[in-house]
Design a protein around this motif. Structure first.
Motif, PDB file in Angstrom:
ATOM      1  N   GLY A   1      28.505  15.508  35.634  1.00 23.99           N
ATOM      2  CA  GLY A   1      27.634  16.631  35.965  1.00 23.99           C
ATOM      3  C   GLY A   1      26.163  16.357  35.738  1.00 23.99           C
ATOM      4  N   ILE A   2      25.821  15.198  35.165  1.00 28.70           N
ATOM      5  CA  ILE A   2      24.416  14.853  34.941  1.00 28.70           C
ATOM      6  C   ILE A   2      23.647  14.882  36.261  1.00 28.70           C
ATOM      7  CG2 ILE A   2      22.847  12.987  34.264  1.00 28.70           C
ATOM      8  CD1 ILE A   2      24.912  12.180  32.158  1.00 28.70           C
ATOM      9  N   ASP A   3      24.254  14.326  37.310  1.00 25.77           N
ATOM     10  CA  ASP A   3      23.608  14.316  38.625  1.00 25.77           C
ATOM     11  C   ASP A   3      23.262  15.735  39.065  1.00 25.77           C
ATOM     12  OD1 ASP A   3      24.533  11.770  38.256  1.00 25.77           O
ATOM     13  OD2 ASP A   3      26.061  11.872  39.810  1.00 25.77           O
ATOM     14  N   ASN A   4      24.229  16.628  38.891  1.00 21.92           N
ATOM     15  CA  ASN A   4      24.044  18.016  39.301  1.00 21.92           C
ATOM     16  C   ASN A   4      22.931  18.688  38.512  1.00 21.92           C
ATOM     17  OD1 ASN A   4      24.647  20.251  40.820  1.00 21.92           O
ATOM     18  ND2 ASN A   4      26.782  20.373  40.206  1.00 21.92           N
ATOM     19  N   VAL A   5      22.894  18.458  37.206  1.00 21.99           N
ATOM     20  CA  VAL A   5      21.878  19.073  36.345  1.00 21.99           C
ATOM     21  C   VAL A   5      20.481  18.592  36.727  1.00 21.99           C
ATOM     22  CG1 VAL A   5      21.015  19.228  33.985  1.00 21.99           C
ATOM     23  CG2 VAL A   5      23.451  19.458  34.415  1.00 21.99           C
ATOM     24  N   VAL A   6      20.335  17.283  36.966  1.00 17.28           N
ATOM     25  CA  VAL A   6      19.033  16.730  37.362  1.00 17.28           C
ATOM     26  C   VAL A   6      18.573  17.356  38.673  1.00 17.28           C
ATOM     27  CG1 VAL A   6      17.820  14.645  38.088  1.00 17.28           C
ATOM     28  CG2 VAL A   6      19.342  14.564  36.121  1.00 17.28           C
ATOM     29  N   PHE A   7      19.476  17.455  39.651  1.00 11.87           N
ATOM     30  CA  PHE A   7      19.101  18.021  40.948  1.00 11.87           C
ATOM     31  C   PHE A   7      18.671  19.475  40.809  1.00 11.87           C
ATOM     32  CE2 PHE A   7      20.156  20.251  44.888  1.00 11.87           C
ATOM     33  CZ  PHE A   7      19.397  19.516  45.798  1.00 11.87           C
ATOM     34  N   ILE A   8      19.461  20.279  40.095  1.00 15.53           N
ATOM     35  CA  ILE A   8      19.131  21.695  39.932  1.00 15.53           C
ATOM     36  C   ILE A   8      17.802  21.855  39.199  1.00 15.53           C
ATOM     37  CG2 ILE A   8      19.828  23.832  38.779  1.00 15.53           C
ATOM     38  CD1 ILE A   8      22.721  23.075  39.343  1.00 15.53           C
ATOM     39  N   SER A   9      17.591  21.044  38.150  1.00 11.13           N
ATOM     40  CA  SER A   9      16.355  21.138  37.370  1.00 11.13           C
ATOM     41  C   SER A   9      15.127  20.835  38.221  1.00 11.13           C
ATOM     42  CB  SER A   9      16.413  20.171  36.184  1.00 11.13           C
ATOM     43  OG  SER A   9      17.495  20.485  35.338  1.00 11.13           O
ATOM     44  N   LEU A  10      15.292  19.978  39.222  1.00  5.57           N
ATOM     45  CA  LEU A  10      14.169  19.615  40.084  1.00  5.57           C
ATOM     46  C   LEU A  10      13.900  20.666  41.157  1.00  5.57           C
ATOM     47  CD1 LEU A  10      14.663  15.781  40.576  1.00  5.57           C
ATOM     48  CD2 LEU A  10      12.670  16.900  39.597  1.00  5.57           C
ATOM     49  N   VAL A  11      14.944  21.146  41.817  1.00  3.63           N
ATOM     50  CA  VAL A  11      14.720  22.030  42.962  1.00  3.63           C
ATOM     51  C   VAL A  11      14.236  23.414  42.561  1.00  3.63           C
ATOM     52  CG1 VAL A  11      16.347  20.813  44.464  1.00  3.63           C
ATOM     53  CG2 VAL A  11      17.157  22.723  43.058  1.00  3.63           C
ATOM     54  N   VAL A  12      14.427  23.812  41.284  1.00  6.15           N
ATOM     55  CA  VAL A  12      13.967  25.145  40.866  1.00  6.15           C
ATOM     56  C   VAL A  12      12.513  25.125  40.420  1.00  6.15           C
ATOM     57  CG1 VAL A  12      16.287  25.827  40.162  1.00  6.15           C
ATOM     58  CG2 VAL A  12      14.733  24.864  38.468  1.00  6.15           C
ATOM     59  N   GLN A  13      11.858  23.959  40.461  1.00 10.87           N
ATOM     60  CA  GLN A  13      10.496  23.840  39.947  1.00 10.87           C
ATOM     61  C   GLN A  13       9.512  24.756  40.673  1.00 10.87           C
ATOM     62  OE1 GLN A  13       9.333  21.800  37.273  1.00 10.87           O
ATOM     63  NE2 GLN A  13      11.540  21.772  36.918  1.00 10.87           N
ATOM     64  N   ARG A  14       9.708  24.991  41.976  1.00 10.14           N
ATOM     65  CA  ARG A  14       8.748  25.781  42.755  1.00 10.14           C
ATOM     66  C   ARG A  14       8.929  27.283  42.585  1.00 10.14           C
ATOM     67  NH1 ARG A  14       8.576  22.676  48.614  1.00 10.14           N
ATOM     68  NH2 ARG A  14       8.118  20.591  47.821  1.00 10.14           N
ATOM     69  N   LEU A  15       9.970  27.698  41.895  1.00  7.82           N
ATOM     70  CA  LEU A  15      10.248  29.120  41.749  1.00  7.82           C
ATOM     71  C   LEU A  15       9.642  29.671  40.470  1.00  7.82           C
ATOM     72  CD1 LEU A  15      14.036  29.135  42.750  1.00  7.82           C
ATOM     73  CD2 LEU A  15      12.098  29.782  44.186  1.00  7.82           C
TER      74      LEU A  15
ATOM     75  N   LEU B   1      15.855  21.063  30.373  1.00  2.00           N
ATOM     76  CA  LEU B   1      15.491  19.914  31.206  1.00  2.00           C
ATOM     77  C   LEU B   1      14.468  20.309  32.252  1.00  2.00           C
ATOM     78  CD1 LEU B   1      15.898  16.974  31.977  1.00  2.00           C
ATOM     79  CD2 LEU B   1      17.817  17.681  33.422  1.00  2.00           C
ATOM     80  N   SER B   2      14.662  21.466  32.893  1.00  2.00           N
ATOM     81  CA  SER B   2      13.703  21.934  33.886  1.00  2.00           C
ATOM     82  C   SER B   2      12.337  22.193  33.259  1.00  2.00           C
ATOM     83  CB  SER B   2      14.234  23.213  34.549  1.00  2.00           C
ATOM     84  OG  SER B   2      13.341  23.689  35.527  1.00  2.00           O
ATOM     85  N   THR B   3      12.316  22.788  32.059  1.00  4.83           N
ATOM     86  CA  THR B   3      11.061  23.045  31.351  1.00  4.83           C
ATOM     87  C   THR B   3      10.359  21.743  30.994  1.00  4.83           C
ATOM     88  OG1 THR B   3      11.972  25.094  30.424  1.00  4.83           O
ATOM     89  CG2 THR B   3      10.038  24.171  29.340  1.00  4.83           C
ATOM     90  N   PHE B   4      11.125  20.761  30.535  1.00  2.80           N
ATOM     91  CA  PHE B   4      10.551  19.475  30.149  1.00  2.80           C
ATOM     92  C   PHE B   4       9.942  18.771  31.362  1.00  2.80           C
ATOM     93  CE2 PHE B   4      10.743  14.918  29.339  1.00  2.80           C
ATOM     94  CZ  PHE B   4      10.140  14.834  28.095  1.00  2.80           C
ATOM     95  N   ILE B   5      10.653  18.789  32.498  1.00  2.00           N
ATOM     96  CA  ILE B   5      10.141  18.150  33.711  1.00  2.00           C
ATOM     97  C   ILE B   5       8.855  18.821  34.165  1.00  2.00           C
ATOM     98  CG2 ILE B   5      10.603  17.766  36.170  1.00  2.00           C
ATOM     99  CD1 ILE B   5      13.531  17.317  35.434  1.00  2.00           C
ATOM    100  N   ALA B   6       8.797  20.160  34.064  1.00  2.00           N
ATOM    101  CA  ALA B   6       7.592  20.882  34.469  1.00  2.00           C
ATOM    102  C   ALA B   6       6.410  20.550  33.562  1.00  2.00           C
ATOM    103  CB  ALA B   6       7.857  22.380  34.464  1.00  2.00           C
ATOM    104  N   ALA B   7       6.688  20.330  32.268  1.00  2.00           N
ATOM    105  CA  ALA B   7       5.612  20.045  31.311  1.00  2.00           C
ATOM    106  C   ALA B   7       5.146  18.599  31.375  1.00  2.00           C
ATOM    107  CB  ALA B   7       6.081  20.379  29.896  1.00  2.00           C
ATOM    108  N   HIS B   8       5.970  17.699  31.888  1.00  3.62           N
ATOM    109  CA  HIS B   8       5.624  16.279  31.954  1.00  3.62           C
ATOM    110  C   HIS B   8       5.824  15.793  33.389  1.00  3.62           C
ATOM    111  CE1 HIS B   8       6.832  17.091  27.765  1.00  3.62           C
ATOM    112  NE2 HIS B   8       5.832  16.273  27.457  1.00  3.62           N
ATOM    113  N   PRO B   9       4.786  15.880  34.221  1.00  2.00           N
ATOM    114  CA  PRO B   9       4.906  15.545  35.647  1.00  2.00           C
ATOM    115  C   PRO B   9       5.441  14.143  35.915  1.00  2.00           C
ATOM    116  CG  PRO B   9       2.813  16.652  35.209  1.00  2.00           C
ATOM    117  CD  PRO B   9       3.432  16.356  33.880  1.00  2.00           C
ATOM    118  N   THR B  10       5.162  13.173  35.036  1.00  2.00           N
ATOM    119  CA  THR B  10       5.641  11.817  35.300  1.00  2.00           C
ATOM    120  C   THR B  10       7.167  11.743  35.278  1.00  2.00           C
ATOM    121  OG1 THR B  10       5.432  11.273  32.947  1.00  2.00           O
ATOM    122  CG2 THR B  10       3.565  10.729  34.370  1.00  2.00           C
TER     123      THR B  10
END
Length: 253
Positions: free
Chosen positions: A25-39, A180-189
């Motif tokens: 499910g790691i793949d799924n979590v990464v994908f979901i965390s990325l696609v919700v960034q614009r919301l 994970l989504s929060t962390f990705i948003a806080a660290h663009p790299t």
């Protein structure tokens, strides 16, 4: 029917199957965390809830349709010296979508996006973006669900064990997707790194669909190493910013 409850082997199978479902499910979590960034945050939470609820529903439905699911592995036609099944077609389509989606996001991150070109009011745009995210998550849920359930078949003898493992794994995925989504948003790299992961996962799915199986152990090992390097980079960057801030504060006195 429930005699497995007193069986140590059954509980060992539950733990093993749950761990495997979490890893897959790691793949799924990464994908979901990325696609919700614009919301917006509220919409992002709702999108994660809808997406992972769909993942849970799809996995349980597939478990109750094991005979149909096993039939997806039967050969349909042969091309390029390889016999293709419905499973192969689903993996190729899902992998291709992942590659295209991640590449598009990379292009947008590098070139910049002009949000002023979006038609309609902000509320309309958010609603349209929310629906797009939900549809994308459900489509990828189908691909990942087929892959994970087919992998799980044979690891446990009782359907109840497989259902429990899926429920536990999806619950953990939901808890992990928020931070994970929060962390990705806080660290663009880290977003670019996560997009690179999705491209790698997409290539793996396409290769698997064409009969070239790539062990996911290699993929996850590469991902873990990259994450450790990125964590060191984030930590060093944070210390550098704190030193600069402390120096500026000292100069301002």
């Amino acid at each position: 029917m429930m005699d497995w409850i007193t069986s140590p082997e059954a509980w060992a199978a539950l733990v093993t199957l749950t761990a495997m479902e979490i890893i897959l499910g790691i793949d799924n979590v990464v994908f979901i965390s990325l696609v919700v960034q614009r919301l917006p945050p509220a919409q992002a939470l709702r999108a994660r809830q809808v997406g992972l609820s769909a993942a849970l529903g799809l996995r349980i439905a597939l478990l109750f349709a094991l005979s149909w699911l096993i039939g997806l592995q039967q050969d349909l036609f042969t091309a390029f010296g390889h016999a293709f099944s419905w499973r192969d077609i689903i993996l190729i389509a899902g992998g291709g979508f992942l590659i295209a989606k991640a590449t598009h996001e990379m292009h947008g991150a590098l070139e910049g996006e002009d949000e002023s070109e979006e038609a309609g009011s902000p509320a309309t745009y958010v609603q349209r973006a929310f629906m797009a995210v939900v549809v994308q998550v459900i489509l990828l849920d189908l691909v990942f669900s087929v892959d994970s359930i087919l992998t799980a078949i044979g690891m446990a003898e009782h359907l109840a064990i497989m259902v429990m493992a899926v429920i536990i794994a999806v619950s953990i995925m939901f808890v992990a997707s928020g931070p994970l989504s929060t962390f990705i948003a806080a660290h663009p790299t880290t977003k670019m790194l996560a997009l690179a992961f999705l491209v790698l996962i997409g290539v793996t799915l396409v290769a698997d669909g064409f009969g070239a199986h790539i062990s996911k152990g290699y993929i996850y090992a590469a991902m873990a190493f990259s994450v450790m390097v990125e964590m060191l980079n984030v930590s060093a960057s944070g210390r550098r910013r704190r030193r600069i801030a402390a120096r500026q504060a000292g100069e301002g006195r």
